[in-house]
Design a protein around this motif. Structure first.
Motif, PDB file in Angstrom:
ATOM      1  N   GLU A 165       0.835  -1.195   0.000  1.00  0.00           N
ATOM      2  CA  GLU A 165       0.000   0.000   0.000  1.00  0.00           C
ATOM      3  C   GLU A 165       0.872   1.248   0.000  1.00  0.00           C
ATOM      4  O   GLU A 165       1.793   1.360   0.810  1.00  0.00           O
ATOM      5  CB  GLU A 165      -0.920   0.019   1.223  1.00  0.00           C
ATOM      6  N   ASN A 184      -4.736  -7.699  -7.692  1.00  0.00           N
ATOM      7  CA  ASN A 184      -5.150  -6.329  -7.961  1.00  0.00           C
ATOM      8  C   ASN A 184      -3.936  -5.403  -8.042  1.00  0.00           C
ATOM      9  O   ASN A 184      -3.042  -5.455  -7.195  1.00  0.00           O
ATOM     10  CB  ASN A 184      -6.070  -5.838  -6.835  1.00  0.00           C
ATOM     11  N   GLU A 186      -3.699  -1.302  -8.568  1.00  0.00           N
ATOM     12  CA  GLU A 186      -4.517  -0.095  -8.730  1.00  0.00           C
ATOM     13  C   GLU A 186      -3.735   1.138  -8.300  1.00  0.00           C
ATOM     14  O   GLU A 186      -3.257   1.215  -7.167  1.00  0.00           O
ATOM     15  CB  GLU A 186      -5.791  -0.194  -7.889  1.00  0.00           C
ATOM     16  N   ASN A 210      -2.136  -7.778  -3.776  1.00  0.00           N
ATOM     17  CA  ASN A 210      -2.680  -6.447  -3.978  1.00  0.00           C
ATOM     18  C   ASN A 210      -1.569  -5.401  -3.950  1.00  0.00           C
ATOM     19  O   ASN A 210      -0.716  -5.404  -3.065  1.00  0.00           O
ATOM     20  CB  ASN A 210      -3.681  -6.124  -2.856  1.00  0.00           C
ATOM     21  N   GLU A 212      -1.626  -1.211  -4.256  1.00  0.00           N
ATOM     22  CA  GLU A 212      -2.563  -0.095  -4.303  1.00  0.00           C
ATOM     23  C   GLU A 212      -1.849   1.198  -3.941  1.00  0.00           C
ATOM     24  O   GLU A 212      -1.109   1.259  -2.964  1.00  0.00           O
ATOM     25  CB  GLU A 212      -3.703  -0.356  -3.313  1.00  0.00           C
TER      26      GLU A 212
END
Length: 233
Positions: A165, A184, A186, A210, A212
């Motif tokens: 993150e 993911n 993003e 992920n 992000e």
């Protein structure tokens, strides 16, 4: 122009094209691309694509085509009639964001989380390149109170069954390029209204994980540096 009197400066190592590229080679090319973005020679999308290719390049020969159509760093021509900015003006422009003078390329900062967590936040100086790797773990990079040592900072993020993150202030530029495989990737793209604001580029990929990157609501880099200037001034 007489090329014999004004030879073009080499932008990459003079080593044979098949030689493996070093971190210094990649950083030198990234500097040229950063200057080209600031001068308007590249738009944001072109810059992001080339930066991604820089840090994926394995050999010197893969790096050279990325800057073949650009002048070497520091050689960019000013528009006809444009006056050069004075050192004092340049310093005043960069001081608001804490940019330091360009120096030798430094090693990337590595944040690794394997069945664990790794966090970078608070007051810290962001380097030109940060590598984040999460394997069944979590990496958190919080730039909302960071000081940027240069205008463009690149974060290479890899997540495998993990999470990376990135949080940035609302008023900087945020760009990215990557992919997710059963996962993911993003990046919430931002374009700062201030042309001198920091640019953060997040590249990478996730596999069953992920990655992000997005702004943190209510956090603005200019607010922090205004307070710093008042405190120091």
């Amino acid at each position: 122009m007489d090329l014999e009197k004004h030879p073009q400066k080499p932008v990459v190592s003079a080593e044979p094209a098949g030689i493996r590229a070093s971190d210094a080679d990649r950083d030198r090319i990234a500097d040229i691309l950063r200057e080209a973005l600031a001068e308007g020679r590249l738009d944001a999308e072109e810059h992001a694509e080339r930066i991604d290719s820089v840090y994926r390049a394995k050999t010197v020969g893969e790096l050279e085509p990325l800057v073949r159509d650009l002048p070497a760093a520091g050689d960019g021509a000013r528009p006809v009639g444009a006056a050069a900015a004075s050192p004092a003006a340049s310093a005043a422009s960069s001081r608001g964001y804490g940019y330091g003078p360009e120096g030798p390329a430094t090693a990337a900062e590595n944040l690794v989380a394997v069945f664990s967590s790794s966090t970078r936040k608070g007051r810290w100086r962001v380097g030109g390149r940060t590598n984040a790797f999460a394997l069944f773990g979590n990496v958190e990079i919080d730039l909302t109170e960071a000081l940027f040592g240069q205008r463009t900072s690149v974060i290479n993020a890899t997540s495998i069954f993990g999470n990376v993150e990135v949080r940035v202030p609302e008023n900087i530029s945020l760009r990215g390029n990557g992919a997710g495989v059963f996962g993911n990737f993003e990046v919430v793209t931002l374009e700062a209204p201030d042309g001198e604001a920091p640019v953060v580029v997040v590249n990478g990929f996730s596999v069953f994980g992920n990655v992000e990157a997005k702004p943190k609501r209510g956090k603005r880099i200019a607010d922090l540096h205004d307070r710093l200037r008042k405190h120091l001034g």
